[in-house]
Each structure stands twice: as structure tokens, then as C-alpha cells.
Design a protein around this motif. Structure first.
Motif, PDB file in Angstrom:
ATOM      1  N   GLU A 104     -44.222 -23.975  19.767  1.00 41.48           N
ATOM      2  CA  GLU A 104     -44.433 -22.545  19.592  1.00 41.48           C
ATOM      3  C   GLU A 104     -43.353 -21.735  20.289  1.00 41.48           C
ATOM      4  O   GLU A 104     -43.053 -20.609  19.871  1.00 41.48           O
ATOM      5  CB  GLU A 104     -45.820 -22.148  20.103  1.00 41.48           C
ATOM      6  N   ASP A 107     -40.720 -20.885  18.001  1.00 37.55           N
ATOM      7  CA  ASP A 107     -41.101 -19.899  17.007  1.00 37.55           C
ATOM      8  C   ASP A 107     -40.956 -18.496  17.598  1.00 37.55           C
ATOM      9  O   ASP A 107     -41.751 -18.077  18.422  1.00 37.55           O
ATOM     10  CB  ASP A 107     -42.548 -20.142  16.570  1.00 37.55           C
ATOM     11  N   GLN A 124     -43.200 -24.633  11.517  1.00 42.95           N
ATOM     12  CA  GLN A 124     -44.102 -23.496  11.344  1.00 42.95           C
ATOM     13  C   GLN A 124     -45.333 -23.879  10.531  1.00 42.95           C
ATOM     14  O   GLN A 124     -46.466 -23.495  10.866  1.00 42.95           O
ATOM     15  CB  GLN A 124     -43.359 -22.347  10.653  1.00 42.95           C
ATOM     16  N   ASN A 125     -45.122 -24.636   9.460  1.00 42.50           N
ATOM     17  CA  ASN A 125     -46.246 -25.074   8.625  1.00 42.50           C
ATOM     18  C   ASN A 125     -47.193 -25.972   9.401  1.00 42.50           C
ATOM     19  O   ASN A 125     -48.417 -25.882   9.264  1.00 42.50           O
ATOM     20  CB  ASN A 125     -45.720 -25.814   7.390  1.00 42.50           C
ATOM     21  N   TYR A 128     -49.306 -23.994  11.785  1.00 41.70           N
ATOM     22  CA  TYR A 128     -50.340 -23.224  11.087  1.00 41.70           C
ATOM     23  C   TYR A 128     -51.505 -24.131  10.701  1.00 41.70           C
ATOM     24  O   TYR A 128     -52.673 -23.845  11.024  1.00 41.70           O
ATOM     25  CB  TYR A 128     -49.756 -22.568   9.839  1.00 41.70           C
ATOM     26  N   ASN A 134     -55.118 -30.688   7.126  1.00 42.72           N
ATOM     27  CA  ASN A 134     -54.770 -30.262   5.768  1.00 42.72           C
ATOM     28  C   ASN A 134     -55.201 -31.348   4.783  1.00 42.72           C
ATOM     29  O   ASN A 134     -55.513 -32.462   5.192  1.00 42.72           O
ATOM     30  CB  ASN A 134     -53.254 -30.032   5.677  1.00 42.72           C
ATOM     31  N   LYS A 291     -59.312 -21.288   7.664  1.00 41.26           N
ATOM     32  CA  LYS A 291     -58.295 -21.011   8.677  1.00 41.26           C
ATOM     33  C   LYS A 291     -58.211 -19.527   8.976  1.00 41.26           C
ATOM     34  O   LYS A 291     -58.051 -19.109  10.113  1.00 41.26           O
ATOM     35  CB  LYS A 291     -56.933 -21.526   8.188  1.00 41.26           C
ATOM     36  N   GLU A 292     -58.310 -18.707   7.943  1.00 39.27           N
ATOM     37  CA  GLU A 292     -58.228 -17.256   8.093  1.00 39.27           C
ATOM     38  C   GLU A 292     -59.460 -16.612   7.461  1.00 39.27           C
ATOM     39  O   GLU A 292     -59.377 -15.925   6.451  1.00 39.27           O
ATOM     40  CB  GLU A 292     -56.948 -16.724   7.443  1.00 39.27           C
ATOM     41  N   LYS A 302     -53.252 -17.203   1.291  1.00 40.21           N
ATOM     42  CA  LYS A 302     -52.848 -18.606   1.405  1.00 40.21           C
ATOM     43  C   LYS A 302     -53.531 -19.487   0.372  1.00 40.21           C
ATOM     44  O   LYS A 302     -52.891 -20.316  -0.270  1.00 40.21           O
ATOM     45  CB  LYS A 302     -53.169 -19.129   2.811  1.00 40.21           C
TER      46      LYS A 302
END
Length: 319
Positions: A104, A107, A124-125, A128, A134, A291-292, A302
Motif C-alpha cells: 500500500e 500506492d 492495485q487489483n 482491492y 476473488n 466488497k463495496e 465494479k
């Protein structure tokens, strides 16, 4: 020779042949990325490779050495495999915290300019949604894009990967057509106007459990069951809805993932590994959808992009 805790395994003084094999493979190896990959492979195939293999990367204070931060690929690989820990493996929690903090820090700082753009995007992926939070098809799609930009990629392997993904996409579209016809024949929408039409989302969820091409029937069955559950859920929500429901669901998933992972490596045969594999795979869909917030009820952002990449846009074979 004594009795072995793992049926079917050869033991010498209580040490299984598999453990001896692992020790021989990693002896003298001090590359973080290599050790992490070996650890990942053995764990994914149900072999309980000890996380003590990572002790070589810790200092006298038992903390991971700060010098590891210079190995970005190794840090990324360790970050991914740290999600394969079990409840009793504190070192994996330490590895997760250590790698996340350092990744991080890349980033948003100028340090990212020293990293290839495709690798930075890959990091970054991962931050996340980690690989093991996933679903397999999304991991494959993202990795193909990353691998294509890697200078060391093999053109033949890359082309086969693209063809394979495009074939999977075509197969998924055929399955959605089958599900759409079945859903229209039921004609529940006219009888229950409060229910949602979520054919594509339900098929997307079925990919969490049955991502392999040969399990087309399995995906269709899971999708149909999910669609019926949605009807019941929507009927329930028409009378009662609690906003924290999806947060509770996600919390339960995270708390129990390590427990299932531990059982997955347990070769005593309490639960068939194929069943546990489906549980692990299906569980990962929760991180994708929630996730969101509630990505299932409102599949914009997404989730919409994920579904477009899987069902709409094939991968160009050249360029």
C-alpha cells in the motif's frame, strides 16, 4: 517405522514422505517469490506445507525483514498466499499485515514510478480483491491482461489462454440463454411483481462454485437454485430489510474461511476434498459481490464491469 497420521502416506520416524519431499525442495532456497509459489502449490493440492518455511525471512526479533520490501514480486506473492493460512498460523496473519502495509505504501507514492505500470496495476487489483477472495474466472481474466504486458511472456501460452477464455465466454453465453428461456417459461415476474430479474447475476454466482468448463450442468443447476432463493429473498425483503445483513454475511464468511482452509488440508477424510473445494470457491463470491456494499442488489460499478468482461467483451487474439 511408526503409525502415520496421514493414511496412505509413507512415514519415517513420524515424518511423512511428503514432508521430506517439501524439505528437500525448499532446502537452501532463499527467494521469497519462489518459496511463496511452492507454498501455494502444495496448499492448493491439500498438502499441509508448514508455514515455518517463511521463518527464513524473519529476523532475530521474529519480524519479517524490512529488506524484503525491495522484492516487489516476492512481496506480492507472499501477500496472496498469506490468505491460505489457518486459524492457528499467526505467522500468516503477520505476513498479510507486513506485505499489505508495504504494498500500500507503493500506492500513491513516487515509488510506484520505479515499477512497471502493468505490475503496479496488478498490485492495485490484488490489494482491492486478493486472488483468494476473488473467483477464478475473474482472476484468469485479469492475469491474462497482466501477463500479456510482461516482457517475458510466451506468445503461444498467451494465445492459448486467450482462446480458452473466449471459449469459456461463449459457453457462458449459451448457459445464460438456457437460463433465460427457463425463467421466462416460469413467468414469475408477472405473478410476483416485487421480485428482481437477476439471470446474469445468478449465473455469475454459479461461476464461484463451478468455474471449470466441464461443469456446465452444475452451473445451470446452481444458477436455477439461486434464482429461486432470490424470489424467496425478495418476498422476504418486501416486508423486512436490514441494511447490515450483507455486512454480517461478509463477516461470517471471513471468520470461517480459515477454518474451511484448515479442513481442506486435513487428509483424514472427514469431508471429501471436492466438497470443500466447492465451498472455498463459492465462498469467494461474497468478497466480489459485497466488497463495496450490496453488489447483488445494485450491480453497477465494479460488478457491471466484471460481468461485461466475462460475458460481453472477448479478448482480442492480437495486439
Amino acid at each position: 517405522m511408526i503409525s502415520c497420521p496421514f493414511p496412505g502416506s509413507f512415514c519415517i520416524n513420524g515424518i511423512t514422505l511428503m514432508k521430506l519431499t517439501i524439505y528437500a525442495i525448499i532446502a537452501g532456497e532463499d527467494d521469497l517469490e519462489t518459496i511463496s509459489i511452492i507454498f501455494e502449490v502444495f496448499r492448493l493440492y491439500g498438502h499441509n506445507m508448514s508455514c515455518d518455511a517463511f521463518d527464513r525471512f524473519r529476523g532475530e526479533d521474529s519480524r519479517f525483514k524490512e529488506t524484503l520490501a525491495r522484492d516487489v514480486r516476492g512481496m506480492l506473492q507472499l501477500f496472496q498466499v498469506a490468505h491460505l493460512g489457518t486459524p492457528s498460523e499467526d505467522i500468516m496473519d503477520e505476513a498479510l499485515s507486513f506485505t499489505r502495509n508495504h504494498l500500500e505504501s507503493l500506492d500513491g507514492h513516487n515509488a510506484s514510478s520505479a515499477i512497471a505500470p502493468h505490475l503496479f496495476k496488478h498490485i492495485q487489483n490484488a490489494l482491492y480483491i486478493p486472488r483468494y477472495g476473488n473467483i477464478e474466472v475473474l482472476v484468469a481474466r485479469e492475469y491474462i491482461s497482466y501477463y500479456e504486458q510482461d516482457e517475458s511472456h510466451n506468445e503461444i501460452i498467451l494465445k492459448f489462454a486467450k482462446l480458452n477464455f473466449n471459449f469459456c465466454q461463449f459457453l457462458c453465453i449459451q448457459e445464460i440463454e438456457t437460463l433465460t428461456r427457463w425463467w421466462k417459461d416460469l413467468d414469475l415476474a408477472s405473478k410476483l411483481p416485487h421480485i428482481r430479474d437477476r439471470v446474469v447475476e445468478c449465473h455469475f454466482m454459479s461461476l464461484g462454485a463451478y468455474f471449470e468448463q466441464q461443469y456446465s450442468l452444475g452451473r445451470i443447476i446452481v444458477a436455477k437454485i439461486t434464482m429461486i432463493v432470490v424470489v424467496v429473498d425478495d418476498t422476504y425483503d418486501a416486508y423486512f430489510y436490514e441494511k447490515v445483513t450483507h455486512h454480517v454475511t461478509l463477516s461470517i464468511y471471513r471468520d470461517n474461511y480459515k477454518v474451511v482452509m484448515e479442513e481442506f488440508m486435513n487428509t483424514h477424510g472427514h469431508v471429501p476434498r471436492q466438497i470443500l473445494l466447492r465451498c472455498l470457491s463459492f465462498a469467494r463470491i461474497f468478497d466480489v459481490f459485497y466488497k463495496e456494499g450490496d453488489g447483488y442488489s445494485d450491480p453497477k460499478g465494479k460488478i457491471e464491469r466484471y460481468m461485461n468482461s466475462l460475458y460481453v467483451h472477448p479478448i482480442p487474439l492480437s495486439g
